[in-house]
Scaffold this motif. Sequence first.
Motif, PDB file in Angstrom:
ATOM      1  N   GLN A 182       0.824  -1.204   0.000  1.00  0.00           N
ATOM      2  CA  GLN A 182       0.000   0.000   0.000  1.00  0.00           C
ATOM      3  C   GLN A 182       0.866   1.266   0.000  1.00  0.00           C
ATOM      4  OE1 GLN A 182      -2.733  -0.416   3.338  1.00  0.00           O
ATOM      5  NE2 GLN A 182      -4.454  -0.736   1.928  1.00  0.00           N
ATOM      6  N   GLY A 183       1.953   1.222   0.750  1.00  0.00           N
ATOM      7  CA  GLY A 183       2.846   2.386   0.758  1.00  0.00           C
ATOM      8  C   GLY A 183       3.459   2.643  -0.620  1.00  0.00           C
ATOM      9  N   LYS A 184       3.924   1.579  -1.277  1.00  0.00           N
ATOM     10  CA  LYS A 184       4.491   1.747  -2.620  1.00  0.00           C
ATOM     11  C   LYS A 184       3.453   2.271  -3.608  1.00  0.00           C
ATOM     12  CE  LYS A 184       7.921  -1.954  -2.118  1.00  0.00           C
ATOM     13  NZ  LYS A 184       8.364  -3.277  -2.635  1.00  0.00           N
ATOM     14  N   GLN A 188       0.759   6.463  -6.860  1.00  0.00           N
ATOM     15  CA  GLN A 188      -0.467   7.250  -7.072  1.00  0.00           C
ATOM     16  C   GLN A 188      -0.162   8.738  -7.036  1.00  0.00           C
ATOM     17  OE1 GLN A 188      -3.225   5.617  -4.123  1.00  0.00           O
ATOM     18  NE2 GLN A 188      -4.623   5.069  -5.790  1.00  0.00           N
ATOM     19  N   GLU A 189       0.693   9.159  -6.111  1.00  0.00           N
ATOM     20  CA  GLU A 189       1.028  10.569  -6.033  1.00  0.00           C
ATOM     21  C   GLU A 189       1.731  11.024  -7.322  1.00  0.00           C
ATOM     22  OE1 GLU A 189       0.250  12.823  -3.807  1.00  0.00           O
ATOM     23  OE2 GLU A 189      -0.895  11.335  -2.681  1.00  0.00           O
ATOM     24  N   ARG A 198      -7.103   1.598 -11.495  1.00  0.00           N
ATOM     25  CA  ARG A 198      -6.614   0.269 -11.135  1.00  0.00           C
ATOM     26  C   ARG A 198      -5.838   0.319  -9.816  1.00  0.00           C
ATOM     27  NH1 ARG A 198      -5.617   0.148 -16.732  1.00  0.00           N
ATOM     28  NH2 ARG A 198      -3.431   0.698 -16.415  1.00  0.00           N
ATOM     29  N   PHE A 199      -5.022   1.396  -9.643  1.00  0.00           N
ATOM     30  CA  PHE A 199      -4.319   1.546  -8.369  1.00  0.00           C
ATOM     31  C   PHE A 199      -5.310   1.622  -7.200  1.00  0.00           C
ATOM     32  CE2 PHE A 199      -0.233   3.582 -10.226  1.00  0.00           C
ATOM     33  CZ  PHE A 199       0.231   2.323 -10.524  1.00  0.00           C
ATOM     34  N   LEU A 246      -6.344  -4.398  -1.304  1.00  0.00           N
ATOM     35  CA  LEU A 246      -5.402  -4.600  -0.210  1.00  0.00           C
ATOM     36  C   LEU A 246      -6.038  -4.288   1.138  1.00  0.00           C
ATOM     37  CD1 LEU A 246      -2.131  -3.125  -1.781  1.00  0.00           C
ATOM     38  CD2 LEU A 246      -2.631  -5.516  -1.316  1.00  0.00           C
ATOM     39  N   ASP A 247      -6.864  -3.219   1.199  1.00  0.00           N
ATOM     40  CA  ASP A 247      -7.587  -2.914   2.456  1.00  0.00           C
ATOM     41  C   ASP A 247      -8.477  -4.069   2.850  1.00  0.00           C
ATOM     42  OD1 ASP A 247      -6.396  -0.468   2.736  1.00  0.00           O
ATOM     43  OD2 ASP A 247      -7.969   0.629   1.672  1.00  0.00           O
ATOM     44  N   ASP A 248      -9.191  -4.613   1.857  1.00  0.00           N
ATOM     45  CA  ASP A 248     -10.073  -5.752   2.168  1.00  0.00           C
ATOM     46  C   ASP A 248      -9.259  -6.943   2.660  1.00  0.00           C
ATOM     47  OD1 ASP A 248     -12.147  -4.173   1.376  1.00  0.00           O
ATOM     48  OD2 ASP A 248     -12.270  -4.992  -0.674  1.00  0.00           O
TER      49      ASP A 248
END
Length: 1092
Positions: A454-456, A461-462, A692-693, A700-702
């Motif tokens: 998630q961090g990557k 995303q940024e 998609r991200f 990933l949250d799920d």
Amino acid sequence: MPKRKSSSVSDNPKKRARPAAAEEEEEEDVEDEDVNEEDPLQNGQGAGEVVSDAGIVESITLKNFMCHSLLGPFTFGSNVNFVVGNNGSGKSAVLTALIVALGGNAHATNRGLSLKGFVKEGESSADVSITLRNKGRDAYKPEVYGPAIIVDLRITREGLRTYKLRSKSGQLVSTKKEELLSILDNFNIQVNNPVSVLTQEMSKYFLHSKGEGDKYKFFMKATQLEQMREDFVYIKTTKHVTEDKVGQHGECLKDLKRKSMEKEDRYRNMASLDEMHTKVEDLQKQMAWALVIEMEKDLEPMKEKLQSDRHSTEKYDEKVDEWKNKVEEAESKSRQIQEHLEEITQQVQELQPKCAELKAEAQRRNTLLKSSEVTVHRFKANLRDLEKDKVQLSSRINDLKLSISQTSGAESQARTERMKQIQAELENMSHQIATLGQQIDQYQHVCNRAREEQGKIGKEQEGLKRSIEANRRNLQTMESSRSNRLRRFGEHMPALLQAIHEAHRRGQLKHKPRGPLGYLISLKDPELALSVEVCLKGQLQAFTCDNHEDEKVLQGLMSKMFPTGRRPAIITSNFLSRVHDTRSRAVNHPEYPSVLQALEIEDPVVANCLIDQRGIESILLIKNRTDARRVMQARNPPQYCNQAFSRDGDQIFNNKSYSAEQTRANYLSGDVEEEIRHLQREMENQEAQASRFQQHMNKLDDDIKQNEGLLRRTQVEQRTTKATATKLQLELTDLQNMEEPQSEDLNPLEEDLQEIVTKISSKRAEYDEARAQTAESKASYEEAEQEYKQHKEQINTVAEEADPVKEELGKADQDVMKCRHHKKHYDEKRSAHLRNIQTLEANQESKEQELQTSAAKAAEICPERVEVRRTARSLDSEINRLKVKITTQQGQQGDREEVVRQYHEAVGNYKNMAQQMKYLNSFIKSLDSVMNQRLQAYAELRRFLSARCKYYFNSMLAQRGYSGSMAFDHKNETLSISVQPGQGNKADLSDMRSLSGGERSFSTVCFVLSLWAITEAPFRCLDEFDVYMDMVNRRISMDMMLKVAAGQRYRQFIFLTPQSMSSLPVSKIIRILRLKDPDRDNNTQRSQDEEQ
């Protein structure tokens, strides 16, 4: 009269023809032998034969003429020749060819309207060859042509006529018709004269003509009196014209005489002006040397200026050398920075593989560490379980020893079964607890990995959001540039250009700045847009100014339009009206263009700016990266080329290359709509990727939530299982404490206890070993991880060092360009200075030459140098004053030279005109006298020829017993002929129109023979003269013509008749050419000569 047998050449086809020379020799021999023999045709004359010498026809040959493929060659005799044959055999063709070949026109033959009608059908041309004798005193150029002249005529299908005049030997002499006309005039051959050549149609016309005027014209034309009369008329007309001119010149002569008298009076009354002319000459001498002195004075400052400029050349040389050294220093610095950057890049490239190896090694050791930790954990759990078993077993043994006597066998058996049941459950629970512990570790590991991912993804995303925002701004710029291409270079660019225009209009700017530079250039090949953008970079948005004052004004305008953010760069350089000459330093590759060659730049200022700042003349554009590396990194790279760019924007040097970060052209792309569509597609792809991200992040949250829930449930289950196990363990302990086992039952327990102790010792050793191995693996992992982080930090440190180096390299390149610009500036100034010196030297040399020329002219005017104190202007003023005075007096009396010239000119004109008038009057007087004599001679000749014609006509008629008369009316131009068959005293004379056809033909023959007697020609031709005669008239006419021919042995006679002529007398002067009847399959005719 005996009949002469005739035979055809075709009767003996195998007979060999003798050469023409042999035949002539034989004929001459025959004539010599018979020269003294009496010929019955000589009518008793005993004189020897006279052989024709010049102008007669010796032979004629026809090829593809009219309807005949080949006729001839026909060899004619010197005197009488008969060409006999039936109709269509070619008689008239021979006569027509004779007329045409000797200069006659088609109308004279009465056989066609144009020459092309004489070419046989299906053939391209017709050929006629005639041989004329050229002997005797009347021969024409015998030294050139020899004894015979061959006239070759060719008529093409288009009607063109070409002549070839050959000598007896066949050598070509001339191809001009003028030469043929000279030959005909020399021989007096007149093919258009009916007396010389009387065609069948002309004979018919004459026989059927009823007009007396036509007969008179026939007589005049035959005797050439008509030509003489026309010449007299022309001379008379010329005389009248001359008399008119004489009258006009008489009036002019009076005017000339009056003018000459006037000029003579002015000449005599003119006073002398020698004194003033002498003074003017003296002043002109002074003037000449005064000009020389002034030119010498003007030359002195020019020499001083040239000497001063030559001394100042050293300063320019010093400046050029100074900036040359600065350029070398800047280039050296740039090379050093470039080498430093290459070293950094090389270091990064060298460190990358080792970094990857260290990372893989750290991951491998981490895997070993985790495996060791799992082993230690397993050994620790086993050891803990064994310790618990040991404690419980020891307690049990002690309890058994205390309560062995208190328990019964049945209860002991029940407890024992319960204890076994509890122990089995405890063992299952122990395995379940271990399994749950492993599951908890797995869930925790999965959650940690998901959070790392998630961090990557968050970082990506940024970056994607920033890229989408940049593309959105570019898209807005592109959409706004549909109507204005300037908006590609910034939203404020149109307003900035408008402000620049207003400032220039108000006079705030000396020269209007140019920019943005990318807006003022265009590409010849759109595929090179990205490579040119990467090459020029920020210079596409830059502006250029002529001077620093304009630069300050432009900076003020930019500060208003761009209050925040980056502003376009400003380049200051002198504006030139033409593009730099880069031929001596520009790259010139046969396959690939330079940036300068790939651009279309209308403004020389823009081109010069890019040449000075970026050196676009020495940068190649090669579309394919492989080709670019092959060209640039070969042994012999292109001369003057320092770098190249590929189509994808890759930058290639001689020993290195860099990839481009930019993937699309933003400023120079030609198709705006395509760029907009590309940006839209790229934004759609980026938004889809962002979606998609986000979906991946949600997933990933799920996963994290699901694994955390499973982790919590597993932990609760583990705690519940541990609590149950604890209760069972307490119950087992209670059961073990409730009875005292028998002594026989203690032995197994003691053995089990001993075994557990042994296992504990073994497991503890294994546990200690595993802990030691885990500690070692952890230390190894931490060491590898630390080494990897240090190496990664080293790479980042080295990479971070490259950024300031790149900036420093850009500044160094700018310094190099600036130094080159200054060096070029001083080079140009030095070149201009040297050109100025050359101009001064040329001017000085020119002035010195002018001085020498002036001195030479002055020496011509006055050989001795005169020192003059007066200026040339004052001398010129005095000279002009004297000239005005002279002019005034000459205006009153006239210029002396002009008056003398006009006087002599007027006298000369008068004398010349008087002499011409005298000559013309004398000529007219002589012409009148000659014309009177010629007209008298013409009238006398006409009367004489008329009388002779009458005499010969009556003589010819008398041979048949006819009588007749000829009445000439020269005033009315008529000729009346009357003929009466029989004796003249028995019948009245009657007009020829009342005669029969044979009588009229006989009369015509008599008339023609009478004309023969009074005219001269080398040969005579008659075509079918006897066509309307009966046998008696034909025989009498034939005898008359033969008698005339015998009396005129120096002439040639050619008679064409369809009669057989078998009744002709035997004579050697007669030659018969008998033509075969026409053969439609083969038109080739042959002839046979018969001599009598």
